[in-house]
Write a protein that holds these residues in place. Structure first.
Motif, PDB file in Angstrom:
ATOM      1  N   LYS A  87       0.820  -1.213   0.000  1.00  0.00           N
ATOM      2  CA  LYS A  87       0.000   0.000   0.000  1.00  0.00           C
ATOM      3  C   LYS A  87       0.855   1.266   0.000  1.00  0.00           C
ATOM      4  O   LYS A  87       0.506   2.266  -0.647  1.00  0.00           O
ATOM      5  CB  LYS A  87      -0.939  -0.007   1.208  1.00  0.00           C
ATOM      6  N   GLU A  88       1.971   1.222   0.720  1.00  0.00           N
ATOM      7  CA  GLU A  88       2.876   2.375   0.760  1.00  0.00           C
ATOM      8  C   GLU A  88       3.432   2.699  -0.621  1.00  0.00           C
ATOM      9  O   GLU A  88       3.861   3.828  -0.880  1.00  0.00           O
ATOM     10  CB  GLU A  88       4.033   2.098   1.730  1.00  0.00           C
ATOM     11  N   ASN A  89       3.420   1.689  -1.492  1.00  0.00           N
ATOM     12  CA  ASN A  89       3.946   1.879  -2.842  1.00  0.00           C
ATOM     13  C   ASN A  89       2.826   1.911  -3.881  1.00  0.00           C
ATOM     14  O   ASN A  89       3.012   1.525  -5.042  1.00  0.00           O
ATOM     15  CB  ASN A  89       4.964   0.791  -3.158  1.00  0.00           C
ATOM     16  N   ASN A  90       1.647   2.352  -3.415  1.00  0.00           N
ATOM     17  CA  ASN A  90       0.500   2.637  -4.294  1.00  0.00           C
ATOM     18  C   ASN A  90      -0.046   1.419  -5.026  1.00  0.00           C
ATOM     19  O   ASN A  90      -0.528   1.510  -6.158  1.00  0.00           O
ATOM     20  CB  ASN A  90       0.887   3.728  -5.310  1.00  0.00           C
ATOM     21  N   ILE A  91       0.020   0.276  -4.358  1.00  0.00           N
ATOM     22  CA  ILE A  91      -0.601  -0.942  -4.887  1.00  0.00           C
ATOM     23  C   ILE A  91      -1.824  -1.246  -4.022  1.00  0.00           C
ATOM     24  O   ILE A  91      -1.708  -1.377  -2.799  1.00  0.00           O
ATOM     25  CB  ILE A  91       0.379  -2.131  -4.871  1.00  0.00           C
ATOM     26  N   GLU A  92      -2.966  -1.359  -4.652  1.00  0.00           N
ATOM     27  CA  GLU A  92      -4.195  -1.660  -3.924  1.00  0.00           C
ATOM     28  C   GLU A  92      -4.194  -3.127  -3.512  1.00  0.00           C
ATOM     29  O   GLU A  92      -3.807  -4.007  -4.295  1.00  0.00           O
ATOM     30  CB  GLU A  92      -5.399  -1.370  -4.811  1.00  0.00           C
ATOM     31  N   VAL A  93      -4.640  -3.409  -2.294  1.00  0.00           N
ATOM     32  CA  VAL A  93      -4.580  -4.776  -1.758  1.00  0.00           C
ATOM     33  C   VAL A  93      -5.927  -5.187  -1.168  1.00  0.00           C
ATOM     34  O   VAL A  93      -6.541  -4.422  -0.411  1.00  0.00           O
ATOM     35  CB  VAL A  93      -3.495  -4.907  -0.662  1.00  0.00           C
ATOM     36  N   ASP A  94      -6.365  -6.389  -1.512  1.00  0.00           N
ATOM     37  CA  ASP A  94      -7.516  -7.012  -0.860  1.00  0.00           C
ATOM     38  C   ASP A  94      -7.039  -8.306  -0.201  1.00  0.00           C
ATOM     39  O   ASP A  94      -6.322  -9.096  -0.818  1.00  0.00           O
ATOM     40  CB  ASP A  94      -8.607  -7.353  -1.874  1.00  0.00           C
ATOM     41  N   CYS A  95      -7.453  -8.506   1.039  1.00  0.00           N
ATOM     42  CA  CYS A  95      -7.119  -9.737   1.755  1.00  0.00           C
ATOM     43  C   CYS A  95      -8.376 -10.607   1.858  1.00  0.00           C
ATOM     44  O   CYS A  95      -9.334 -10.228   2.544  1.00  0.00           O
ATOM     45  CB  CYS A  95      -6.588  -9.422   3.151  1.00  0.00           C
ATOM     46  N   LYS A  96      -8.369 -11.718   1.173  1.00  0.00           N
ATOM     47  CA  LYS A  96      -9.489 -12.660   1.185  1.00  0.00           C
ATOM     48  C   LYS A  96      -8.918 -14.053   1.333  1.00  0.00           C
ATOM     49  O   LYS A  96      -8.420 -14.634   0.365  1.00  0.00           O
ATOM     50  CB  LYS A  96     -10.315 -12.524  -0.097  1.00  0.00           C
ATOM     51  N   TYR A  97      -8.965 -14.578   2.559  1.00  0.00           N
ATOM     52  CA  TYR A  97      -8.246 -15.793   2.881  1.00  0.00           C
ATOM     53  C   TYR A  97      -9.071 -17.058   2.627  1.00  0.00           C
ATOM     54  O   TYR A  97     -10.278 -17.085   2.858  1.00  0.00           O
ATOM     55  CB  TYR A  97      -7.793 -15.778   4.340  1.00  0.00           C
TER      56      TYR A  97
END
Length: 331
Positions: A21-31
């Motif tokens: 996220k700090e490097n402007n990549i969107e993240v979704d966590c779905k385990y």
């Protein structure tokens, strides 16, 4: 590589998500998504990060119309279909050094445990017994440790067990005899190794060439009472042949952290786990706080490096399918 959105499909340390996220990549966590749901979800992402639980199969990869990179926060990639990924020019990454120290230390713990009957002795004492003679062990000093796989983990095991006075011999088709000698391992062929080993520890990936590498023929060739350790991948040691060797004394003990099926339900595996000469743990090789943070950060760093937008993270060290990476660099 244009990586805008990443799916984290298995639980990894928060440091991974934060760095992305700090490097402007969107993240979704779905385990632990069911396979069909993963197939539906994957088309929305440029990359996916997994550990051991999620299987990135050919049909998952085929469904990933945007998919460019698969990252494994760990060393083994047997839960990823490498051929399917390569055929679609999807890069596969792992973090080969992230859990090396943790896996090494567990290996060493199992070796010393087998030598001194720590686990059965402790269990006996907890039951109110005082069986000192029953659990007489042996010294590791002067014994020969055969290390199959002389990469990061194998090398670290060698260095530590040498401090116990063990002689170290080993085999690796990639590591040269000259390189092995730099950390005091005598590089030999497998045929030369088997009759000399008091202990055998395996540190290889599970590939066709290593499946059932330790088998009946090996136990027949080794010294009677040889002890084996596997903190690498289930299937490198034939469980059926191991059980037979434990029963008739050809194998004097086993330290196992990995199994052909996990969690194990196979009757042979369960019998091995319960055997009095076996110390068994539930795949704990990388289960340290330090390793979990390390692999999470390393995989995120590589994703960021692939974007070529960071001056800090520029190295991609865990490429599994090198041909795909070379093609990307040529574009």
């Amino acid at each position: 590589m244009d990586i805008k959105k990443v799916l984290v499909a298995d639980a990894v340390d928060k440091a991974c998500v934060d760095l992305l996220k700090e490097n402007n990549i969107e993240v979704d966590c779905k385990y632990k998504l069911p396979k069909q749901q993963l197939i539906e979800e994957i088309q929305n992402y440029d990359g996916i990060i997994v550990r051991s639980d999620t299987k990135v199969t050919a049909d998952v990869i085929e469904a990933g119309s945007r998919l460019k990179v698969i990252g494994r926060a760990g060393a083994g990639v047997d839960n990823i279909d490498i051929n399917a990924a390569s055929s679609k020019n999807v890069l596969v990454l792992n973090t080969p050094g992230g859990n090396a120290i943790s896996a090494c230390e567990l290996t060493c713990a199992l070796i010393t445990n087998l030598a001194r009957n720590v686990y059965p002795g402790a269990e006996s004492l907890k039951q109110g017994k005082w069986d000192r003679k029953l659990y007489t062990g042996h010294e590791l000093y002067g014994k020969t440790l055969a290390i199959i796989g002389l990469g990061r983990i194998g090398k670290e095991v060698a260095i530590r067990m040498q401090s116990w006075g063990m002689k170290t011999i080993g085999f690796d088709p990639i590591i040269s005899a000259e390189e092995a000698a730099t950390f005091n391992v005598n590089h030999m062929s497998l045929e030369e190794i088997w009759p000399l080993a008091d202990y055998i520890t395996v540190h290889t990936p599970l590939i066709p060439q290593t499946r059932n590498l330790i088998n009946k023929k090996v136990f027949d060739t080794c010294k009677k009472g040889v002890r084996v350790v596997n903190v690498a991948r289930g299937g490198i040691i034939s469980e059926e042949d191991l059980l037979a060797a434990l029963k008739d004394g050809r194998c004097g003990g086993a330290g196992l952290d990995v199994y052909e099926q996990e969690p194990p339900t196979n009757p042979i595996t369960l019998e091995i786990i319960k055997h009095p000469k076996v110390v068994a743990t539930p795949h704990l090789g990388a289960s340290t706080g330090e390793a979990q943070i390390r692999v999470a950060v390393e995989v995120a760093e590589q994703f960021v490096a692939l974007t070529e937008k960071s001056k800090v993270y520029t190295s991609v060290t865990g490429v599994v399918n090198q041909a795909v990476y070379k093609n990307l660099k040529l574009k």
